[in-house]
Enzyme design. Sequence first.
Site, mmCIF file in Angstrom:
data_model
loop_
_atom_site.group_PDB
_atom_site.id
_atom_site.type_symbol
_atom_site.label_atom_id
_atom_site.label_comp_id
_atom_site.label_asym_id
_atom_site.label_seq_id
_atom_site.Cartn_x
_atom_site.Cartn_y
_atom_site.Cartn_z
ATOM 1 N N ASN A 1 0.795 -1.219 0.000
ATOM 2 C CA ASN A 1 0.000 0.000 0.000
ATOM 3 C C ASN A 1 0.830 1.273 0.000
ATOM 4 O O ASN A 1 0.344 2.335 -0.337
ATOM 5 C CB ASN A 1 -0.949 0.020 1.205
ATOM 6 C CG ASN A 1 -0.257 -0.331 2.489
ATOM 7 O OD1 ASN A 1 0.312 -1.416 2.618
ATOM 8 N ND2 ASN A 1 -0.272 0.569 3.448
ATOM 9 N N HIS B 1 -13.925 -0.165 -0.462
ATOM 10 C CA HIS B 1 -13.706 1.264 -0.742
ATOM 11 C C HIS B 1 -12.431 1.563 -1.505
ATOM 12 O O HIS B 1 -12.135 2.722 -1.782
ATOM 13 C CB HIS B 1 -13.775 2.082 0.558
ATOM 14 C CG HIS B 1 -12.654 1.876 1.522
ATOM 15 N ND1 HIS B 1 -11.747 2.860 1.795
ATOM 16 C CD2 HIS B 1 -12.292 0.819 2.281
ATOM 17 C CE1 HIS B 1 -10.880 2.422 2.705
ATOM 18 N NE2 HIS B 1 -11.195 1.190 3.011
ATOM 19 N N GLN C 1 -5.031 -3.670 -1.921
ATOM 20 C CA GLN C 1 -4.572 -2.620 -2.845
ATOM 21 C C GLN C 1 -4.467 -3.123 -4.284
ATOM 22 O O GLN C 1 -4.419 -2.317 -5.214
ATOM 23 C CB GLN C 1 -3.198 -2.092 -2.410
ATOM 24 C CG GLN C 1 -3.215 -1.313 -1.120
ATOM 25 C CD GLN C 1 -3.780 0.097 -1.269
ATOM 26 O OE1 GLN C 1 -3.817 0.675 -2.357
ATOM 27 N NE2 GLN C 1 -4.240 0.656 -0.167
ATOM 28 N N CYS D 1 -3.633 4.955 7.735
ATOM 29 C CA CYS D 1 -3.909 4.511 9.097
ATOM 30 C C CYS D 1 -2.830 4.983 10.069
ATOM 31 O O CYS D 1 -3.011 4.941 11.262
ATOM 32 C CB CYS D 1 -3.998 2.989 9.143
ATOM 33 S SG CYS D 1 -5.009 2.339 7.829
HETATM 34 N N1 PLP Z 1 -4.715 -3.841 3.844
HETATM 35 C C1 PLP Z 1 -4.175 -2.931 3.021
HETATM 36 C C2 PLP Z 1 -3.008 -3.305 2.170
HETATM 37 C C3 PLP Z 1 -4.702 -1.633 2.961
HETATM 38 O O1 PLP Z 1 -4.153 -0.732 2.162
HETATM 39 C C4 PLP Z 1 -5.811 -1.322 3.798
HETATM 40 C C5 PLP Z 1 -6.354 0.046 3.837
HETATM 41 O O2 PLP Z 1 -5.655 1.022 3.635
HETATM 42 C C6 PLP Z 1 -6.337 -2.324 4.624
HETATM 43 C C7 PLP Z 1 -5.763 -3.575 4.622
HETATM 44 C C8 PLP Z 1 -7.511 -2.066 5.503
HETATM 45 O O3 PLP Z 1 -8.688 -2.153 4.748
HETATM 46 P P1 PLP Z 1 -10.046 -1.487 5.305
HETATM 47 O O4 PLP Z 1 -9.828 -0.006 5.238
HETATM 48 O O5 PLP Z 1 -11.099 -1.963 4.340
HETATM 49 O O6 PLP Z 1 -10.261 -1.994 6.667
#
Ligand code: PLP
Length: 403
Positions: A159, A209, A187, A338
């Site tokens: 990501n 999303h 991603q 995050c």
């Molecule tokens: N895994 C990856 C590689 C992500 O980029 C993300 C979100 O940025 C997630 C997991 C988390 O997904 P969600 O936002 O649907 O909980």
Amino acid sequence: MPDSFVYLDHGATTPMLPEAIEAMTAQMATVGNASSLHTSGRLGRRVVEESRETIAQAMGARPSEVLFTSGGTESDNLAIKGTFWARRDADPRRVRLLVSTVEHHAVIDCVDFLEAHEGAKVTWLEVDRVGRVHPETVRAAIETDPDSVALVSVMWANNEVGTVQQIAEIVSVAHEFAIPVHSDAVQAVGQVEVDFAGSGLDLMSISGHKVGGPQGVGALLARRDATLVPLIHGGGQERQVRSGTLDVPAIRGYAVAMRHATDNLAAAAERLVTLRDRLIRGAQDGGFGIQVTGDWEPGDGIRRLPGNAHLLVPGCDGDSLLYLLDAAGVQCSTGSACQAGVPQPSHVLLAMGMPEQQARGALRLTLGHTSTAADVDAFLAALPAAVERAQRAQVAASTKQPS
Ligand code: PLP
């Protein structure tokens, strides 16, 4: 905030597609719990099952392999904790998790939890300078003690830096030892070809999303023979693995977005690669010594996500740059959304061997279905003033005497 802005943070979330909004809002106007036996319930159930089929088809999976969840984070937790508990219950020697060092926090923090509270042993799989896990690294980690491994987890695409992993090769190594493999493909979907059956994976996490569907919905693809201990107990929905009333409108919107994303994949990827390369070249030509991280080769949309540009700006703090660009009407990120606000260099960049100081100047620009060449040019126009100010602020901060 300026009246209009340039959005270059599709990796954090991408705008919902109009057709997904339309399908979802139409569904919101109806009543029906998909578990109810009466007509309204059965109509809701039909929408869920048709959506399941659409998503399965888009991902090269069987409908029965699609378990709806609240998104990527929950899918990662269910895959890892659920498999760890099930495999350890079947054989108490199986306590080892083999996980790459560049995973999203949804995976890393889940593994840390199992290590701290459930006696898991973690073997971190190292990556090379572009952030890729080599199948031989997985083999070497398994071979130290194959019988102790509960699960291997390696993301499909990163990501932050957009590096795409060699998932099928990693799966074939693990399967030589009959060890299941999970991949976080959140991603990757909608950017590169993702084929669940073709990859051989046992478990794969996906999210609504990131593909133009709504937030708060996703799925775990789980082979029928993958055993999972549920994390949520209740009404026994989703193969008794994930209880809770299904969000029918969100699931419908998600399915519409998935169909759109996969039907248009080749053309979208080609368009994004062109925009991404324009952005990277433009930033590099700006005279600030900006470097691109990860595996970038102009024109390539296979080894790096087509929509991902990740830059290192020397002498700058990425967060300062982010705020200065935001004030100039350009929205982007320093890494994973995050972690925003946490003033630490990215674990992904450190795992790739980057010195801490260099890692602090990271800027992630992610393009998506609404991105245009004008967006890229607006970013390139805003960049010089932002870099100059961020560099001045950095110099001022480093020369400031403690009082
Ligand atoms: N895994 C990856 C590689 C992500 O980029 C993300 C979100 O940025 C997630 C997991 C988390 O997904 P969600 O936002 O649907 O909980």
